[in-house]
Design a protein around this motif. Structure first.
Motif, mmCIF file in Angstrom:
data_model
loop_
_atom_site.group_PDB
_atom_site.id
_atom_site.type_symbol
_atom_site.label_atom_id
_atom_site.label_comp_id
_atom_site.label_asym_id
_atom_site.label_seq_id
_atom_site.Cartn_x
_atom_site.Cartn_y
_atom_site.Cartn_z
ATOM 1 N N ALA A 139 -8.049 3.116 -0.768
ATOM 2 C CA ALA A 139 -9.485 3.270 -1.007
ATOM 3 C C ALA A 139 -9.759 4.598 -1.711
ATOM 4 O O ALA A 139 -10.565 4.648 -2.645
ATOM 5 C CB ALA A 139 -10.258 3.173 0.310
ATOM 6 N N LYS A 140 -9.076 5.644 -1.305
ATOM 7 C CA LYS A 140 -9.255 6.949 -1.956
ATOM 8 C C LYS A 140 -8.826 6.901 -3.417
ATOM 9 O O LYS A 140 -9.391 7.586 -4.262
ATOM 10 C CB LYS A 140 -8.463 8.031 -1.225
ATOM 11 N N LEU A 141 -7.821 6.086 -3.714
ATOM 12 C CA LEU A 141 -7.369 5.918 -5.098
ATOM 13 C C LEU A 141 -8.292 5.002 -5.895
ATOM 14 O O LEU A 141 -8.128 4.843 -7.102
ATOM 15 C CB LEU A 141 -5.939 5.355 -5.136
ATOM 16 N N GLY A 142 -9.248 4.380 -5.217
ATOM 17 C CA GLY A 142 -10.180 3.483 -5.886
ATOM 18 C C GLY A 142 -9.615 2.099 -6.154
ATOM 19 O O GLY A 142 -10.175 1.344 -6.949
ATOM 20 N N LEU A 143 -8.530 1.755 -5.474
ATOM 21 C CA LEU A 143 -7.896 0.460 -5.706
ATOM 22 C C LEU A 143 -8.464 -0.652 -4.836
ATOM 23 O O LEU A 143 -8.406 -1.823 -5.205
ATOM 24 C CB LEU A 143 -6.383 0.571 -5.502
ATOM 25 N N ILE A 144 -8.986 -0.289 -3.671
ATOM 26 C CA ILE A 144 -9.678 -1.254 -2.818
ATOM 27 C C ILE A 144 -10.955 -0.588 -2.316
ATOM 28 O O ILE A 144 -11.069 0.637 -2.318
ATOM 29 C CB ILE A 144 -8.809 -1.750 -1.628
ATOM 30 N N SER A 145 -11.893 -1.407 -1.891
ATOM 31 C CA SER A 145 -13.155 -0.866 -1.378
ATOM 32 C C SER A 145 -12.954 -0.268 0.009
ATOM 33 O O SER A 145 -11.988 -0.593 0.712
ATOM 34 C CB SER A 145 -14.212 -1.972 -1.312
ATOM 35 N N GLU A 146 -13.873 0.575 0.384
ATOM 36 C CA GLU A 146 -13.862 1.143 1.733
ATOM 37 C C GLU A 146 -13.985 0.031 2.773
ATOM 38 O O GLU A 146 -13.320 0.051 3.802
ATOM 39 C CB GLU A 146 -14.995 2.160 1.892
ATOM 40 N N ALA A 147 -14.827 -0.962 2.481
ATOM 41 C CA ALA A 147 -15.013 -2.080 3.417
ATOM 42 C C ALA A 147 -13.711 -2.860 3.600
ATOM 43 O O ALA A 147 -13.343 -3.202 4.732
ATOM 44 C CB ALA A 147 -16.123 -2.999 2.920
ATOM 45 N N ALA B 52 0.831 -1.205 0.000
ATOM 46 C CA ALA B 52 0.000 0.000 0.000
ATOM 47 C C ALA B 52 0.866 1.257 0.000
ATOM 48 O O ALA B 52 0.632 2.186 -0.780
ATOM 49 C CB ALA B 52 -0.936 -0.008 1.211
ATOM 50 N N VAL B 53 1.867 1.283 0.843
ATOM 51 C CA VAL B 53 2.753 2.450 0.923
ATOM 52 C C VAL B 53 3.504 2.643 -0.393
ATOM 53 O O VAL B 53 3.667 3.764 -0.875
ATOM 54 C CB VAL B 53 3.723 2.309 2.125
ATOM 55 N N HIS B 54 3.932 1.545 -0.993
ATOM 56 C CA HIS B 54 4.649 1.619 -2.274
ATOM 57 C C HIS B 54 3.763 2.242 -3.352
ATOM 58 O O HIS B 54 4.208 3.120 -4.094
ATOM 59 C CB HIS B 54 5.100 0.213 -2.693
ATOM 60 N N VAL B 55 2.517 1.803 -3.416
ATOM 61 C CA VAL B 55 1.591 2.331 -4.419
ATOM 62 C C VAL B 55 1.293 3.805 -4.151
ATOM 63 O O VAL B 55 1.310 4.635 -5.063
ATOM 64 C CB VAL B 55 0.291 1.492 -4.451
ATOM 65 N N ILE B 56 1.043 4.148 -2.904
ATOM 66 C CA ILE B 56 0.728 5.535 -2.562
ATOM 67 C C ILE B 56 1.914 6.456 -2.855
ATOM 68 O O ILE B 56 1.731 7.590 -3.299
ATOM 69 C CB ILE B 56 0.272 5.643 -1.097
ATOM 70 N N ALA B 57 3.122 5.958 -2.653
ATOM 71 C CA ALA B 57 4.313 6.770 -2.917
ATOM 72 C C ALA B 57 4.394 7.188 -4.383
ATOM 73 O O ALA B 57 4.979 8.225 -4.700
ATOM 74 C CB ALA B 57 5.572 6.005 -2.518
ATOM 75 N N GLU B 58 3.804 6.407 -5.249
ATOM 76 C CA GLU B 58 3.813 6.720 -6.681
ATOM 77 C C GLU B 58 2.629 7.587 -7.098
ATOM 78 O O GLU B 58 2.532 7.974 -8.250
ATOM 79 C CB GLU B 58 3.816 5.417 -7.489
ATOM 80 N N SER B 59 1.744 7.867 -6.171
ATOM 81 C CA SER B 59 0.570 8.689 -6.468
ATOM 82 C C SER B 59 0.845 10.126 -6.018
ATOM 83 O O SER B 59 1.922 10.436 -5.524
ATOM 84 C CB SER B 59 -0.664 8.134 -5.747
ATOM 85 N N GLY C 110 -2.665 2.075 9.102
ATOM 86 C CA GLY C 110 -4.069 2.087 8.719
ATOM 87 C C GLY C 110 -4.369 3.106 7.637
ATOM 88 O O GLY C 110 -5.181 2.852 6.742
ATOM 89 N N GLU C 111 -3.714 4.253 7.700
ATOM 90 C CA GLU C 111 -3.917 5.285 6.681
ATOM 91 C C GLU C 111 -3.469 4.815 5.300
ATOM 92 O O GLU C 111 -3.976 5.299 4.284
ATOM 93 C CB GLU C 111 -3.168 6.562 7.050
ATOM 94 N N ALA C 112 -2.560 3.870 5.249
ATOM 95 C CA ALA C 112 -2.126 3.345 3.951
ATOM 96 C C ALA C 112 -3.310 2.696 3.227
ATOM 97 O O ALA C 112 -3.486 2.869 2.012
ATOM 98 C CB ALA C 112 -0.994 2.346 4.137
#
Length: 144
Positions: free
Chosen positions: A79-87, A56-63, A72-74
């Protein structure tokens, strides 16, 4: 994004889930009495959570998103990027809570909860892996 990093972490996650499936107990009572099984299952669950956080951190670092301040924020970021659901994000955040207890307060682990995770919670790791696999050359059919 370095998809090789994601692929390596996905393979490690696969091994963790497989090891949990091989060593999970038929009952919480059985798990509670078997120290070796407890160690194997707990270690692989904590590793699986950490691998998911790392991905998750790796993907977010590229965004363009801000770096997460907590594990948890990762998942919230994905979810904010639309890659996983909120649930799924909420369940993965709960998994971080389990990881923290397992690492810092091992003696207070509730083996009923661990037993339930090994039988009902592994699908969250699979769903997370499918989402991450869509970002690699292997595509979404990469299974855990």
């Amino acid at each position: 994004m370095d998809t090789l990093i994601l692929q390596e972490k996905l393979e490690a996650l696969r091994r963790c889930v497989r090891r949990i499936e091989e060593r999970r107990a038929d009952s919480a009572g059985e798990l509670g009495k078997d120290l070796d099984r407890q160690d194997i299952v707990t270690l692989n669950l904590t590793r699986a959570v950490q691998l998911c956080v790392d991905m998750a951190v790796h993907v977010i670092a590229e965004s363009e998103q801000m770096a997460p301040q907590t594990m948890g924020e990762a998942f919230e970021g994905l979810a904010k990027l639309g890659l996983i659901s909120e649930a799924l994000s909420l369940r993965m955040k709960a998994a971080v809570g389990f990881r923290n207890i397992a690492i810092h307060q091992y003696q207070s682990i509730d083996w009923d909860i661990v037993h339930a995770i090994t039988w009902k919670g592994l699908e969250d790791f699979r769903n997370f892996a499918r989402a991450m696999a869509t970002l690699t050359d292997n595509g979404p059919n990469t299974s855990v």
